[in-house]
Enzyme design. Structure first.
Site, PDB file in Angstrom:
ATOM      1  N   ARG A 180       9.729  20.575  11.136  1.00 54.29           N
ATOM      2  CA  ARG A 180       9.674  21.131  12.396  1.00 54.29           C
ATOM      3  C   ARG A 180      11.013  20.328  13.141  1.00 54.29           C
ATOM      4  NH1 ARG A 180       4.460  21.380  12.841  1.00 54.29           N
ATOM      5  NH2 ARG A 180       4.086  19.405  14.132  1.00 54.29           N
ATOM      6  N   TYR A 192      -8.211   9.126  -5.378  1.00 59.19           N
ATOM      7  CA  TYR A 192      -7.072   8.548  -4.763  1.00 59.19           C
ATOM      8  C   TYR A 192      -5.907   8.905  -5.590  1.00 59.19           C
ATOM      9  CZ  TYR A 192      -4.024   4.690  -3.400  1.00 59.19           C
ATOM     10  OH  TYR A 192      -2.851   3.924  -2.825  1.00 59.19           O
ATOM     11  N   THR A 237      -9.605   2.901   8.235  1.00 58.87           N
ATOM     12  CA  THR A 237      -9.458   1.552   7.406  1.00 58.87           C
ATOM     13  C   THR A 237      -8.473   0.679   8.087  1.00 58.87           C
ATOM     14  OG1 THR A 237      -7.712   2.480   5.836  1.00 58.87           O
ATOM     15  CG2 THR A 237      -9.974   3.044   5.337  1.00 58.87           C
ATOM     16  N   ARG A 241      -9.760  -5.633  -2.131  1.00 62.60           N
ATOM     17  CA  ARG A 241      -8.539  -6.049  -2.965  1.00 62.60           C
ATOM     18  C   ARG A 241      -8.655  -7.324  -3.616  1.00 62.60           C
ATOM     19  NH1 ARG A 241      -4.176  -1.930  -0.183  1.00 62.60           N
ATOM     20  NH2 ARG A 241      -5.147  -2.559   1.814  1.00 62.60           N
ATOM     21  N   ALA A 243       4.426   7.532   1.088  1.00 60.28           N
ATOM     22  CA  ALA A 243       3.900   6.280   0.732  1.00 60.28           C
ATOM     23  C   ALA A 243       2.965   6.635  -0.524  1.00 60.28           C
ATOM     24  CB  ALA A 243       3.086   5.400   1.460  1.00 60.28           C
ATOM     25  N   GLY A 253      -2.634   0.422  10.027  1.00 61.82           N
ATOM     26  CA  GLY A 253      -2.969  -0.320   8.758  1.00 61.82           C
ATOM     27  C   GLY A 253      -2.249  -1.677   8.315  1.00 61.82           C
ATOM     28  N   ASP A 263      -2.673   6.985  14.111  1.00 61.05           N
ATOM     29  CA  ASP A 263      -3.752   6.311  13.261  1.00 61.05           C
ATOM     30  C   ASP A 263      -5.112   6.439  13.437  1.00 61.05           C
ATOM     31  OD1 ASP A 263      -5.442   4.226  11.582  1.00 61.05           O
ATOM     32  OD2 ASP A 263      -3.504   3.683  11.074  1.00 61.05           O
TER      33      ASP A 263
HETATM   34  P1  NAD Z   1      -4.676   0.499   4.920  1.00 59.75           P
HETATM   35  O1  NAD Z   1      -5.753   1.114   4.799  1.00 59.75           O
HETATM   36  O2  NAD Z   1      -4.623  -1.018   5.671  1.00 59.75           O
HETATM   37  O3  NAD Z   1      -3.553   1.352   5.677  1.00 59.75           O
HETATM   38  C1  NAD Z   1      -3.772   2.701   5.874  1.00 59.75           C
HETATM   39  C2  NAD Z   1      -4.053   3.145   7.404  1.00 59.75           C
HETATM   40  O4  NAD Z   1      -4.198   4.881   7.246  1.00 59.75           O
HETATM   41  C3  NAD Z   1      -5.218   2.579   8.146  1.00 59.75           C
HETATM   42  O5  NAD Z   1      -4.700   2.214   9.242  1.00 59.75           O
HETATM   43  C4  NAD Z   1      -6.045   3.879   8.170  1.00 59.75           C
HETATM   44  O6  NAD Z   1      -6.898   3.784   9.445  1.00 59.75           O
HETATM   45  C5  NAD Z   1      -5.003   4.970   8.327  1.00 59.75           C
HETATM   46  N1  NAD Z   1      -5.649   6.250   8.028  1.00 59.75           N
HETATM   47  C6  NAD Z   1      -6.192   6.793   6.757  1.00 59.75           C
HETATM   48  N2  NAD Z   1      -6.666   7.996   6.721  1.00 59.75           N
HETATM   49  C7  NAD Z   1      -6.213   8.619   8.017  1.00 59.75           C
HETATM   50  C8  NAD Z   1      -6.276   9.765   8.698  1.00 59.75           C
HETATM   51  N3  NAD Z   1      -6.859  10.866   8.055  1.00 59.75           N
HETATM   52  N4  NAD Z   1      -5.550  10.039   9.910  1.00 59.75           N
HETATM   53  C9  NAD Z   1      -4.765   9.107  10.362  1.00 59.75           C
HETATM   54  N5  NAD Z   1      -5.064   7.683   9.951  1.00 59.75           N
HETATM   55  C10 NAD Z   1      -5.669   7.463   8.776  1.00 59.75           C
HETATM   56  O7  NAD Z   1      -3.752   0.417   3.456  1.00 59.75           O
HETATM   57  P2  NAD Z   1      -2.333  -0.110   3.215  1.00 59.75           P
HETATM   58  O8  NAD Z   1      -2.412  -1.018   2.017  1.00 59.75           O
HETATM   59  O9  NAD Z   1      -1.547  -0.359   4.310  1.00 59.75           O
HETATM   60  O10 NAD Z   1      -1.758   1.198   2.653  1.00 59.75           O
HETATM   61  C11 NAD Z   1      -0.875   2.153   3.239  1.00 59.75           C
HETATM   62  C12 NAD Z   1      -0.473   3.060   2.396  1.00 59.75           C
HETATM   63  O11 NAD Z   1       0.444   2.750   1.386  1.00 59.75           O
HETATM   64  C13 NAD Z   1      -1.523   4.127   1.859  1.00 59.75           C
HETATM   65  O12 NAD Z   1      -0.986   5.487   1.933  1.00 59.75           O
HETATM   66  C14 NAD Z   1      -1.564   3.407   0.454  1.00 59.75           C
HETATM   67  O13 NAD Z   1      -2.021   4.362  -0.468  1.00 59.75           O
HETATM   68  C15 NAD Z   1       0.064   3.087   0.021  1.00 59.75           C
HETATM   69  N6  NAD Z   1      -0.124   2.337  -0.832  1.00 59.75           N
HETATM   70  C16 NAD Z   1      -0.585   0.798  -0.772  1.00 59.75           C
HETATM   71  C17 NAD Z   1      -0.467  -0.089  -1.695  1.00 59.75           C
HETATM   72  C18 NAD Z   1      -0.684  -1.655  -1.310  1.00 59.75           C
HETATM   73  O14 NAD Z   1      -0.847  -2.494  -2.078  1.00 59.75           O
HETATM   74  N7  NAD Z   1      -1.080  -1.856  -0.001  1.00 59.75           N
HETATM   75  C19 NAD Z   1      -0.290   0.221  -3.076  1.00 59.75           C
HETATM   76  C20 NAD Z   1       0.267   1.361  -3.155  1.00 59.75           C
HETATM   77  C21 NAD Z   1       0.241   2.297  -2.360  1.00 59.75           C
HETATM   78  N1  UDP Z   2     -10.329  -7.450  -9.078  1.00 57.57           N
HETATM   79  C1  UDP Z   2     -11.105  -8.592  -9.563  1.00 57.57           C
HETATM   80  N2  UDP Z   2     -11.975  -9.180  -8.673  1.00 57.57           N
HETATM   81  C2  UDP Z   2     -12.067  -8.644  -7.305  1.00 57.57           C
HETATM   82  C3  UDP Z   2     -11.055  -7.417  -6.910  1.00 57.57           C
HETATM   83  C4  UDP Z   2     -10.555  -6.834  -7.980  1.00 57.57           C
HETATM   84  O1  UDP Z   2     -11.100  -9.022 -10.693  1.00 57.57           O
HETATM   85  O2  UDP Z   2     -12.783  -9.367  -6.611  1.00 57.57           O
HETATM   86  C5  UDP Z   2      -9.424  -6.828 -10.046  1.00 57.57           C
HETATM   87  C6  UDP Z   2      -9.657  -5.375 -10.469  1.00 57.57           C
HETATM   88  O3  UDP Z   2     -10.806  -5.017 -11.277  1.00 57.57           O
HETATM   89  C7  UDP Z   2      -8.265  -4.827 -10.849  1.00 57.57           C
HETATM   90  C8  UDP Z   2      -7.254  -6.049 -10.084  1.00 57.57           C
HETATM   91  O4  UDP Z   2      -8.114  -6.995  -9.543  1.00 57.57           O
HETATM   92  O5  UDP Z   2      -8.049  -5.280 -12.179  1.00 57.57           O
HETATM   93  C9  UDP Z   2      -6.650  -5.483  -8.869  1.00 57.57           C
HETATM   94  O6  UDP Z   2      -7.617  -4.756  -8.122  1.00 57.57           O
HETATM   95  P1  UDP Z   2      -7.327  -4.425  -6.685  1.00 57.57           P
HETATM   96  O7  UDP Z   2      -8.497  -3.537  -6.136  1.00 57.57           O
HETATM   97  O8  UDP Z   2      -6.436  -5.171  -5.609  1.00 57.57           O
HETATM   98  O9  UDP Z   2      -6.210  -3.243  -6.891  1.00 57.57           O
HETATM   99  P2  UDP Z   2      -6.104  -2.030  -8.054  1.00 57.57           P
HETATM  100  O10 UDP Z   2      -7.038  -2.032  -8.910  1.00 57.57           O
HETATM  101  O11 UDP Z   2      -6.041  -0.815  -7.138  1.00 57.57           O
HETATM  102  O12 UDP Z   2      -4.703  -2.250  -8.679  1.00 57.57           O
END
Ligand code: NAD
Ligand code: UDP
Length: 324
Positions: A106, A145, A35, A186, A114, A10, A31
């Site tokens: 293990r 979530y 997503t 996002r 995360a 991801g 992975d």
């Molecule tokens: P992302 O969707 O790009 O990455 C998530 C990855 O997990 C993907 O590659 C997806 O294929 C894999 N995945 C999902 N379900 C799976 C499963 N059952 N088995 C194996 N792989 C699986 O999202 P990201 O932004 O890179 O987020 C990564 C982590 O960080 C997530 O746990 C997310 O909740 C956490 N996180 C991200 C943000 C952010 O802003 N990016 C903020 C808070 C928390």
């Molecule tokens: N948002 C927006 N336009 C978009 C996508 C998101 O105004 O096209 C807003 C959304 O309603 C939220 C903020 O931007 O208030 C951040 O959204 P995001 O989905 O990136 O992250 P999260 O809500 O999970 O913090």
């Protein structure tokens, strides 16, 4: 170190794999690409320190060889992704987390979860410190979530208390950067894509809601520090520089040089009104703080989006958020 990264295909996970390989760790990425995107790790094919296993971590799994740390990032993360995959999101937060914890147990390995600022829900305390318990609607559309991550925190904590697994919880705040999917829904990726396409930027609500945006390199440094430490956390990892969504739209217009207009749409249900991390714990206990300003981070991200612009015609329509 030998590090297993779940969700390593991801956005964040692939940058984490890169950072670990840069310091000569060996990385095993698990992975299912539900997503994620194979392109995120394509450059690592053939790297002697990198192994990829395509698997769904909600099924029990093991990995060959030694394991010193497990970084558990597998989970849908963008609201449209987890709205589209509600049961899978709950499954990966619960069963997936337990499978990753068992792997760590293990191998007597360090385990880093995360987690997310979403555990604070729509916070009534601002800014958010780690000792705030949050304000989550357990039956709202975001609950799949939020509650999955809250359960994952509870489970990880129980593995620490009952089974002495060396667990650390990182609460990640909104992070952006190269390798975000242009259509993940996002806000940063959406605004940049819209600006580059000359489309209006879709602002949900009046745009007065806030987020605090962290550049991916900063965030990944924080995760690596968590892997290297024995801290239980939870530790907030995020950039405390808080912006309204409306202000973000202006920054993206400046960074892209776009003349796109603004298109105001209804606010999704339970959309948090504001969010900003208190990061003194990360500063004092990890020596971590973000370095990249939003202007600089957006410049790098826009550059990357430009370099890929028009290469993703298959996914043209951004999924809509849940509004009821
Ligand atoms: P992302 O969707 O790009 O990455 C998530 C990855 O997990 C993907 O590659 C997806 O294929 C894999 N995945 C999902 N379900 C799976 C499963 N059952 N088995 C194996 N792989 C699986 O999202 P990201 O932004 O890179 O987020 C990564 C982590 O960080 C997530 O746990 C997310 O909740 C956490 N996180 C991200 C943000 C952010 O802003 N990016 C903020 C808070 C928390
Ligand atoms: N948002 C927006 N336009 C978009 C996508 C998101 O105004 O096209 C807003 C959304 O309603 C939220 C903020 O931007 O208030 C951040 O959204 P995001 O989905 O990136 O992250 P999260 O809500 O999970 O913090």
């Amino acid at each position: 170190m030998h590090v297993v990264v779940t969700g390593g295909g991801g956005f964040l996970g692939s940058h984490l794999c890169d950072a670990l390989l840069r310091r000569d760790d060996r990385v095993l990425c698990v992975d299912d690409f539900s997503t994620g995107n194979p392109e995120n790790t394509a450059h690592l094919a053939g790297h002697p320190g990198f192994t990829f296993i395509r698997a769904d971590v909600t099924d029990a799994f093991d990995v060959p060889g030694p394991v010193d740390a497990v970084a558990h990032l597998a989970s849908p993360a963008s609201p449209p992704d987890y709205h589209r995959r509600p049961l899978e999101t709950l499954a990966v937060g619960s069963r997936g987390t337990e499978n990753a914890l068992r792997l760590a147990e293990r191998h007597r390995a360090r385990f880093v979860l995360a987690s997310t600022s979403e555990v604070y829900g729509d916070p009534v305390v601002h800014p958010q410190r780690e000792d705030y318990w949050g304000n989550v609607n357990p039956v709202g559309p975001r609950s799949v979530y939020d509650e999955a991550k809250r359960f994952a925190e509870a489970l990880s904590t129980a593995y620490r208390r009952s089974l002495a697994v060396n667990v650390g919880i990182a609460r990640i705040f909104n992070t952006y950067g190269p390798r975000m999917r242009p259509h993940d829904g996002r806000v940063v990726s959406t605004f940049i894509r819209q600006a580059l396409d000359g489309e209006p930027l879709t602002i949900y609500g009046d745009g007065s809601q806030t987020r605090s945006f962290c550049y991916v390199d900063d965030l990944v440094r924080g995760i690596v520090s968590m892997i290297d430490s024995d801290l239980p956390g939870p530790v907030n990892l995020g950039n405390p520089s808080e912006r309204t969504v409306r202000a973000l739209a202006e920054l993206v217009r400046e960074a892209t040089g776009s003349a796109s207009g603004l298109d105001f749409r209804p606010l999704p249900v339970d959309d948090p009104a504001r969010r900003r991390p208190v990061i003194t714990r990360a500063q004092h206990q990890l020596g971590w703080f973000p370095l990249v300003t939003i202007e600089e981070g957006l410049r790098h991200t826009v550059e990357w989006f430009r370099s890929r612009h028009d290469r993703t015609p298959a996914e043209r329509t951004a999924p809509e958020p849940v509004r009821r």
